[in-house]
Design a protein around this motif. Structure first.
Motif, mmCIF file in Angstrom:
data_model
loop_
_atom_site.group_PDB
_atom_site.id
_atom_site.type_symbol
_atom_site.label_atom_id
_atom_site.label_comp_id
_atom_site.label_asym_id
_atom_site.label_seq_id
_atom_site.Cartn_x
_atom_site.Cartn_y
_atom_site.Cartn_z
ATOM 1 N N ILE A 1 72.978 18.846 35.262
ATOM 2 C CA ILE A 1 73.901 18.405 36.557
ATOM 3 C C ILE A 1 75.280 17.684 36.114
ATOM 4 C CG2 ILE A 1 73.469 17.103 38.557
ATOM 5 C CD1 ILE A 1 70.769 17.771 38.570
ATOM 6 N N TRP A 2 75.961 18.230 37.036
ATOM 7 C CA TRP A 2 77.327 17.490 36.682
ATOM 8 C C TRP A 2 77.976 16.987 38.085
ATOM 9 C CZ3 TRP A 2 79.463 18.392 31.607
ATOM 10 C CH2 TRP A 2 78.798 19.403 30.918
ATOM 11 N N THR A 3 78.916 16.126 37.782
ATOM 12 C CA THR A 3 79.860 15.639 38.988
ATOM 13 C C THR A 3 81.187 15.034 38.670
ATOM 14 O OG1 THR A 3 79.511 13.935 40.693
ATOM 15 C CG2 THR A 3 78.893 13.052 38.496
ATOM 16 N N PRO B 1 82.873 15.368 45.927
ATOM 17 C CA PRO B 1 81.948 14.569 45.057
ATOM 18 C C PRO B 1 80.657 15.199 44.946
ATOM 19 C CG PRO B 1 82.020 13.790 47.296
ATOM 20 C CD PRO B 1 83.029 15.042 47.269
ATOM 21 N N PHE B 2 79.624 14.405 44.805
ATOM 22 C CA PHE B 2 78.237 14.792 44.637
ATOM 23 C C PHE B 2 77.901 15.568 43.512
ATOM 24 C CE2 PHE B 2 79.004 14.141 49.125
ATOM 25 C CZ PHE B 2 78.694 12.763 49.083
ATOM 26 N N LEU B 3 76.874 16.400 43.397
ATOM 27 C CA LEU B 3 76.307 17.161 42.226
ATOM 28 C C LEU B 3 76.671 18.607 42.127
ATOM 29 C CD1 LEU B 3 72.581 15.754 42.477
ATOM 30 C CD2 LEU B 3 74.667 14.771 41.345
ATOM 31 N N ARG B 4 76.901 19.053 40.986
ATOM 32 C CA ARG B 4 77.278 20.467 40.573
ATOM 33 C C ARG B 4 76.437 21.110 39.752
ATOM 34 N NH1 ARG B 4 82.735 21.572 41.702
ATOM 35 N NH2 ARG B 4 83.640 19.864 42.948
ATOM 36 N N GLN C 1 78.196 15.266 32.785
ATOM 37 C CA GLN C 1 76.787 15.682 33.218
ATOM 38 C C GLN C 1 76.183 14.049 33.737
ATOM 39 O OE1 GLN C 1 73.789 18.179 31.625
ATOM 40 N NE2 GLN C 1 75.201 17.707 30.019
ATOM 41 N N VAL C 2 75.650 14.552 34.384
ATOM 42 C CA VAL C 2 74.796 13.480 35.266
ATOM 43 C C VAL C 2 73.396 13.118 34.168
ATOM 44 C CG1 VAL C 2 73.338 12.620 37.398
ATOM 45 C CG2 VAL C 2 75.491 13.845 37.344
ATOM 46 N N PRO C 3 73.277 11.552 33.820
ATOM 47 C CA PRO C 3 72.128 11.314 33.297
ATOM 48 C C PRO C 3 70.763 12.023 33.994
ATOM 49 C CG PRO C 3 73.629 9.776 32.969
ATOM 50 C CD PRO C 3 74.092 10.707 34.035
ATOM 51 N N ASN C 4 69.896 12.758 33.450
ATOM 52 C CA ASN C 4 68.611 13.114 34.217
ATOM 53 C C ASN C 4 67.376 13.116 33.315
ATOM 54 O OD1 ASN C 4 67.363 13.992 36.336
ATOM 55 N ND2 ASN C 4 67.706 16.047 36.236
ATOM 56 N N PRO C 5 67.237 11.962 32.524
ATOM 57 C CA PRO C 5 66.248 12.123 31.680
ATOM 58 C C PRO C 5 64.668 12.340 31.900
ATOM 59 C CG PRO C 5 66.725 9.913 31.957
ATOM 60 C CD PRO C 5 67.668 10.801 32.801
ATOM 61 N N ASP C 6 64.283 12.196 33.136
ATOM 62 C CA ASP C 6 62.870 12.378 33.551
ATOM 63 C C ASP C 6 63.017 13.707 34.672
ATOM 64 O OD1 ASP C 6 64.276 11.665 35.933
ATOM 65 O OD2 ASP C 6 62.731 10.053 36.395
ATOM 66 N N LYS C 7 64.281 14.376 34.661
ATOM 67 C CA LYS C 7 64.330 15.384 35.403
ATOM 68 C C LYS C 7 64.131 15.315 36.934
ATOM 69 C CE LYS C 7 64.992 17.836 31.567
ATOM 70 N NZ LYS C 7 66.289 18.390 31.083
ATOM 71 N N SER C 8 64.163 14.158 37.346
ATOM 72 C CA SER C 8 63.859 13.945 38.788
ATOM 73 C C SER C 8 65.055 14.224 39.696
ATOM 74 C CB SER C 8 63.494 12.400 38.962
ATOM 75 O OG SER C 8 64.499 11.625 38.581
ATOM 76 N N MET C 9 66.254 14.321 39.070
ATOM 77 C CA MET C 9 67.550 14.449 39.908
ATOM 78 C C MET C 9 67.367 16.044 40.055
ATOM 79 S SD MET C 9 70.067 13.122 41.195
ATOM 80 C CE MET C 9 70.009 11.776 40.145
ATOM 81 N N ARG C 10 67.327 16.411 41.466
ATOM 82 C CA ARG C 10 67.401 18.015 41.783
ATOM 83 C C ARG C 10 68.503 18.069 42.776
ATOM 84 N NH1 ARG C 10 61.014 18.886 41.343
ATOM 85 N NH2 ARG C 10 60.982 17.755 39.276
ATOM 86 N N ILE C 11 69.089 19.182 42.880
ATOM 87 C CA ILE C 11 70.068 19.502 44.094
ATOM 88 C C ILE C 11 69.307 19.984 45.203
ATOM 89 C CG2 ILE C 11 71.809 20.898 44.846
ATOM 90 C CD1 ILE C 11 73.178 20.668 42.090
ATOM 91 N N ARG C 12 69.315 19.367 46.313
ATOM 92 C CA ARG C 12 68.712 19.958 47.482
ATOM 93 C C ARG C 12 69.678 20.464 48.499
ATOM 94 N NH1 ARG C 12 63.604 19.634 45.303
ATOM 95 N NH2 ARG C 12 62.808 17.513 44.783
ATOM 96 N N TYR C 13 68.953 21.327 49.405
ATOM 97 C CA TYR C 13 69.847 22.180 50.534
ATOM 98 C C TYR C 13 70.384 21.012 51.402
ATOM 99 C CZ TYR C 13 71.097 25.956 53.585
ATOM 100 O OH TYR C 13 71.672 26.850 54.149
ATOM 101 N N TRP C 14 71.495 21.434 52.120
ATOM 102 C CA TRP C 14 72.315 20.652 52.913
ATOM 103 C C TRP C 14 72.228 21.444 54.254
ATOM 104 C CZ3 TRP C 14 77.117 17.168 52.697
ATOM 105 C CH2 TRP C 14 77.297 16.312 51.724
ATOM 106 N N ASP C 15 71.709 20.673 55.296
ATOM 107 C CA ASP C 15 71.646 21.212 56.566
ATOM 108 C C ASP C 15 71.785 20.009 57.718
ATOM 109 O OD1 ASP C 15 70.829 22.227 58.982
ATOM 110 O OD2 ASP C 15 68.694 22.826 58.424
ATOM 111 N N CYS C 16 73.096 20.398 58.340
ATOM 112 C CA CYS C 16 73.399 19.299 59.097
ATOM 113 C C CYS C 16 72.368 19.187 60.471
ATOM 114 C CB CYS C 16 74.820 19.576 59.864
ATOM 115 S SG CYS C 16 75.912 19.022 58.568
ATOM 116 N N SER C 17 71.478 20.210 60.578
ATOM 117 C CA SER C 17 70.713 20.033 61.924
ATOM 118 C C SER C 17 69.515 19.494 61.360
ATOM 119 C CB SER C 17 70.423 21.484 62.358
ATOM 120 O OG SER C 17 69.724 22.499 61.549
ATOM 121 N N GLU C 18 69.037 19.078 60.320
ATOM 122 C CA GLU C 18 67.758 18.622 59.816
ATOM 123 C C GLU C 18 67.652 17.291 60.268
ATOM 124 O OE1 GLU C 18 67.730 18.080 55.542
ATOM 125 O OE2 GLU C 18 65.682 17.380 55.594
#
Lengths: 153, 315
Positions: free
Chosen positions: B80-82, B151-154, B267-284
């Protein structure tokens, strides 16, 4: 050699002196960037959602009535990078929270920092394990990590 | 007149220093980002496209050169990158005048009168607090090339025939075809938020040409790019934690000659693999609904916690 004209003078002036426009899902002109509001209450709900998260806090007013305040932050990935997980603010958690208030007086604000009753501080724009503030979020503010003696998350 | 020259000289000298300062501050937030480009290196890359009739010609020349380069294994761009650990909103992040700022040596882009007028108009709106994002506020795409500044994750997914370039924000995906196909035939083209991207590998560098882009703002209160915008990018992973992208862009509506910027992702540090990219939905979450005010600014439509008639979030 760069050609110097009135037009280029204007352009450079605009580029260099322009206010810092920040970026997220929406602009932040609805918040008072120069003001802060702090309330103490209990977590009603932590809406851990994209593109923005909302921490809803029930606050008891002096007259005994209750107002629910909403504190906006960026979405889950930014909060995760700041070490803020959904479970950190379970319903009923007592806290004191500070934000930039709405210009129109509604009980909502852009979240700057929250300190739980156990003393742990949560700043949505800090990176975990890194004392340097992350880039400003949707209100352009970069809060100070050293302004509180509370342990930071 | 003398006063204007003094102010101009100050601005030209100070602007790269201010920008460099911002970059240094940003650099402290990531692992170990590469140093910012030197003015000499920036100038060399800026100038290298000027002899070509178009960026597509430049791309074709690069492709011809790469034909003699031995084939290399595809690089590992996983993780995961930013951009936001090495950049700031005051510099280039989020399209904030990124494509109109001076380069590291203070060289300014050669802009059309239209671009100059729109920059000025945008600045005046911003100064009044009149900022509304016609695209992102409804979870629409930022579009390309603004995409490069978001910004944010890639994530980057490299496969032999195609590379997928993803940003978390608004779930934007670019597909870069590296199987040798060309662009869509001219008669069948239509404008797209991310355009049509083809590419090839030069060793472990990915070279991309993009056209068929939509007319859209290049950022909030930024000039409008036209459908004639085209770009060439060279993506390279320079070490385990850094990807550097050289970007040349040209749009006759905005520029008198191609402009060059460099983008960097860490690269975004993610040692425990908890960082995940989630869907964006403005109606959520209805609390995220915003609207354009009559004056042209942004405001919330209302809150579930103040207006009980609003629906609760769907989660």
């Amino acid at each position: 050699m760069i050609g110097i004209t009135r037009a280029s003078l204007l352009m450079v002036a605009l580029l260099v002196l322009a206010p810092l426009v920040v970026e997220a899902h929406h602009a932040a002109s609805m918040f008072e960037a120069e003001k802060e509001v702090t309330v103490t209450g209990v977590v009603k709900e932590f809406q851990y959602t994209n593109p923005h998260s909302w921490l809803l806090v029930d606050v008891t007013n002096k007259d005994g009535s209750m107002t629910t305040w909403g504190f906006e932050a960026e979405g889950p990935s930014t909060l995760m990078r700041a070490g803020i997980r959904k479970s950190d603010f379970a319903t009923g958690t007592k806290l004191t929270i500070t934000g930039h208030p709405m210009k129109n007086g509604q009980p909502a604000a852009s979240w700057i920092k929250a300190v739980r009753a156990d003393g742990v501080e949560f700043n949505p724009r800090l990176r975990t394990g890194n004392p340097t503030p992350a880039p400003a979020g949707n209100d352009g503010a970069v809060p100070s990590a050293s302004s509180s003696a509370a342990p930071a998350r | 007149m003398l006063k204007q020259w003094v102010v101009f000289a100050f601005l030209v000298i100070a602007s790269p220093l201010l920008i460099a300062q911002t970059t240094r501050q940003g650099s402290q937030q990531g692992g170990a980002p590469r140093p910012a480009q030197t003015p000499t290196e920036w100038q060399r890359k800026h100038d290298m496209v000027l002899k070509y009739r178009s960026l597509e010609d430049y791309y074709n020349a690069l492709k011809k050169e790469a034909a003699s380069v031995p084939k290399a294994p595809l690089p590992d761009w996983s993780g995961i990158w930013t951009a936001d650990s090495v950049d700031s909103f005051g510099n280039c992040l989020g399209g904030s005048q990124c494509y109109f700022r001076p380069g590291p040596g203070g060289v300014t882009p050669k802009l059309t009168p239209v671009a100059m007028a729109e920059l000025k108009s945008g600045e005046e709106k911003t100064a009044k607090g009149l900022i509304y994002d016609e695209n992102l506020s409804t979870c629409g795409p930022a579009g390309f090339p603004r995409w490069l500044t978001e910004p944010f994750l890639r994530e980057q997914i490299v496969t032999p025939d195609q590379t997928y370039l993803l940003t978390e924000q608004a779930n934007e995906i670019r597909r870069v075809y590296t199987d040798g196909r060309g662009h869509t035939p001219e008669a069948d083209r239509y404008p797209l938020p991310e355009g049509d991207s083809i590419g090839f590998w030069n060793g472990q560098k990915l070279v991309i040409h993009t056209n068929q882009l939509q007319s859209r703002p290049m950022g909030r209160n930024q000039p409008m790019q036209s459908e004639k915008m085209e770009t060439v990018e060279i993506w390279e992973k320079t070490d385990a934690n850094n990807i550097v992208v050289d970007v040349w862009l040209f749009d006759p509506r905005l520029y008198l000659e191609p402009w060059y910027v460099q983008r960097r992702y860490t690269q975004v540090p993610n040692p425990d693999k908890s960082m995940r990219i989630r869907y964006w939905d403005c109606s959520e979450n209805p609390n995220n609904d915003v609207t354009k005010t009559q004056e042209g600014g942004t405001d919330f439509k209302g809150f579930t916690f103040t207006d009980k008639s609003k629906n609760q979030p769907n989660h």
